[in-house]
Design a protein around this motif. Structure first.
Motif, short mmCIF file in Angstrom:
data_model
loop_
_atom_site.label_atom_id
_atom_site.label_comp_id
_atom_site.label_asym_id
_atom_site.label_seq_id
_atom_site.Cartn_x
_atom_site.Cartn_y
_atom_site.Cartn_z
N ASP A 124 72.70 32.30 18.26
CA ASP A 124 72.78 33.08 19.50
C ASP A 124 71.42 33.50 20.04
OD1 ASP A 124 75.49 32.88 19.60
OD2 ASP A 124 75.88 34.81 18.68
N TRP A 125 70.45 33.65 19.19
CA TRP A 125 69.13 34.12 19.62
C TRP A 125 68.11 33.00 19.43
CZ3 TRP A 125 67.27 37.89 22.46
CH2 TRP A 125 65.90 38.11 22.45
N ARG A 126 67.30 32.73 20.46
CA ARG A 126 66.27 31.71 20.38
C ARG A 126 64.91 32.34 20.64
NH1 ARG A 126 70.61 29.36 21.58
NH2 ARG A 126 71.27 27.34 20.98
N ASN A 127 63.93 32.00 19.82
CA ASN A 127 62.56 32.43 20.06
C ASN A 127 61.77 31.36 20.80
OD1 ASN A 127 63.56 34.01 17.80
ND2 ASN A 127 61.49 34.82 17.68
N TYR A 128 62.26 30.13 20.73
CA TYR A 128 61.51 29.01 21.29
C TYR A 128 62.09 28.62 22.65
CZ TYR A 128 59.63 28.69 16.62
OH TYR A 128 59.01 28.96 15.45
N THR A 129 61.22 28.42 23.62
CA THR A 129 61.65 28.01 24.96
C THR A 129 61.33 26.54 25.23
OG1 THR A 129 59.57 28.80 25.89
CG2 THR A 129 61.45 30.34 25.90
N THR A 130 60.86 25.86 24.22
CA THR A 130 60.62 24.42 24.28
C THR A 130 60.89 23.87 22.89
OG1 THR A 130 59.06 22.71 24.96
CG2 THR A 130 58.15 24.60 23.78
N PHE A 131 60.81 22.56 22.74
CA PHE A 131 61.06 21.96 21.44
C PHE A 131 59.94 22.28 20.46
CE2 PHE A 131 63.26 18.85 24.30
CZ PHE A 131 64.54 19.19 23.92
N THR A 132 60.29 22.50 19.20
CA THR A 132 59.29 22.67 18.15
C THR A 132 58.80 21.29 17.75
OG1 THR A 132 60.94 22.52 16.40
CG2 THR A 132 60.45 24.75 17.26
N GLU A 133 57.74 21.26 16.94
CA GLU A 133 57.22 19.97 16.46
C GLU A 133 58.28 19.20 15.68
OE1 GLU A 133 53.57 20.66 14.36
OE2 GLU A 133 52.62 21.56 16.10
N ALA A 134 59.10 19.91 14.92
CA ALA A 134 60.16 19.25 14.14
C ALA A 134 61.17 18.59 15.08
CB ALA A 134 60.85 20.24 13.22
N GLU A 135 61.55 19.27 16.14
CA GLU A 135 62.51 18.71 17.09
C GLU A 135 61.91 17.53 17.85
OE1 GLU A 135 65.13 22.58 18.32
OE2 GLU A 135 62.96 22.65 18.69
N ILE A 136 60.64 17.63 18.22
CA ILE A 136 59.96 16.51 18.89
C ILE A 136 59.91 15.30 17.96
CG2 ILE A 136 57.71 15.70 19.74
CD1 ILE A 136 57.35 18.54 20.93
N ALA A 137 59.65 15.52 16.68
CA ALA A 137 59.62 14.42 15.71
C ALA A 137 60.99 13.74 15.62
CB ALA A 137 59.17 14.92 14.35
N ILE A 138 62.07 14.51 15.66
CA ILE A 138 63.41 13.92 15.64
C ILE A 138 63.60 13.04 16.88
CG2 ILE A 138 65.89 14.39 15.82
CD1 ILE A 138 65.40 16.92 14.10
N ILE A 139 63.22 13.55 18.04
CA ILE A 139 63.37 12.78 19.28
C ILE A 139 62.53 11.50 19.21
CG2 ILE A 139 62.93 12.82 21.78
CD1 ILE A 139 63.71 15.85 21.63
N GLN A 140 61.33 11.56 18.60
CA GLN A 140 60.52 10.35 18.41
C GLN A 140 61.22 9.38 17.48
OE1 GLN A 140 56.95 12.41 17.11
NE2 GLN A 140 55.91 11.90 19.04
N ASP A 141 61.88 9.89 16.44
CA ASP A 141 62.63 9.01 15.53
C ASP A 141 63.81 8.34 16.21
OD1 ASP A 141 61.13 9.12 13.14
OD2 ASP A 141 61.97 11.09 12.67
N LEU A 142 64.27 8.91 17.33
CA LEU A 142 65.35 8.30 18.08
C LEU A 142 64.84 7.16 18.98
CD1 LEU A 142 67.37 11.48 19.12
CD2 LEU A 142 67.78 9.93 17.20
N GLY A 143 63.50 6.99 19.01
CA GLY A 143 62.91 5.88 19.73
C GLY A 143 62.14 6.25 20.99
N TYR A 144 62.00 7.54 21.25
CA TYR A 144 61.30 7.98 22.45
C TYR A 144 59.83 8.25 22.14
CZ TYR A 144 65.98 8.46 24.27
OH TYR A 144 67.26 8.19 24.67
N THR A 145 58.96 7.98 23.11
CA THR A 145 57.54 8.26 22.98
C THR A 145 57.26 9.59 23.66
OG1 THR A 145 57.02 5.92 23.02
CG2 THR A 145 55.20 7.44 23.50
N ILE A 146 56.74 10.51 22.89
CA ILE A 146 56.42 11.84 23.43
C ILE A 146 54.96 12.12 23.13
CG2 ILE A 146 56.88 14.31 23.30
CD1 ILE A 146 59.74 13.64 22.62
#
Length: 170
Positions: free
Chosen positions: A148-170
């Protein structure tokens, strides 16, 4: 996505876009049992707390003990705890970029070197029931969690790494 009594439209849209990009699981559930019907890129990098990698057609085991040939996801409804550090009911994402990003860190509740993924969500139709849903990162207060509570207003490095593993270049 909401913080207290305020709905965060931008964060909700960003969260849902990540699901649209593939940070989601497609679990087949019927008559109280669940399995991986086919595997998408996200599910291909999921392991259970025993290090068993998800496979197409594999049953998901929600019991206390491991059953050979199944993906062990201890059933969250078996505990009364609502603690984020509850060691029950998690899968772990172990994609190449994700593991490179976290190094030797043991982020999981089971001492696993992987990014913890929430395994269970309350059923929208019946809040007393839980359903398998491995589509949310279980790091404290991150954008792709269902907390319910979020401190992050953008993706963390861990989340960006997951998205990169899905095949996207960030």
């Amino acid at each position: 996505t909401h913080n207290g009594d305020r709905f965060a439209t931008f964060l909700t849209i960003t969260h849902e876009i990540a699901h649209a990009l593939g940070l989601l699981s497609r679990i087949e559930s019927e008559n109280g049992s669940a399995n991986f019907e086919t595997l998408n890129r996200f599910e291909q990098s999921l392991v259970d707390k025993h290090g068993i990698q998800a496979q197409a057609g594999m049953a998901i085991n929600g019991e206390e003990h491991q059953i050979e040939g199944t993906f062990h996801l201890v059933n969250k409804r078996e505990t009364d705890s609502t603690s984020l550090s509850d060691a029950r009911g998690h899968a772990y994402f172990m994609g190449k970029n994700a593991l490179e990003g976290i190094g030797d860190a043991k982020l999981g509740y089971d001492g696993i070197n992987g990014i913890p993924i929430n395994g269970w969500e309350k059923d929208d139709d019946d809040p007393d029931q839980w359903q398998v849903d491995m589509s949310h990162v279980e790091l404290d207060n991150v954008l792709m969690s269902h907390q319910d509570w979020r401190n992050y207003t953008t993706f963390t490095e861990a989340e960006i790494a997951i998205i990169q593993d899905l095949g996207y270049t960030i």
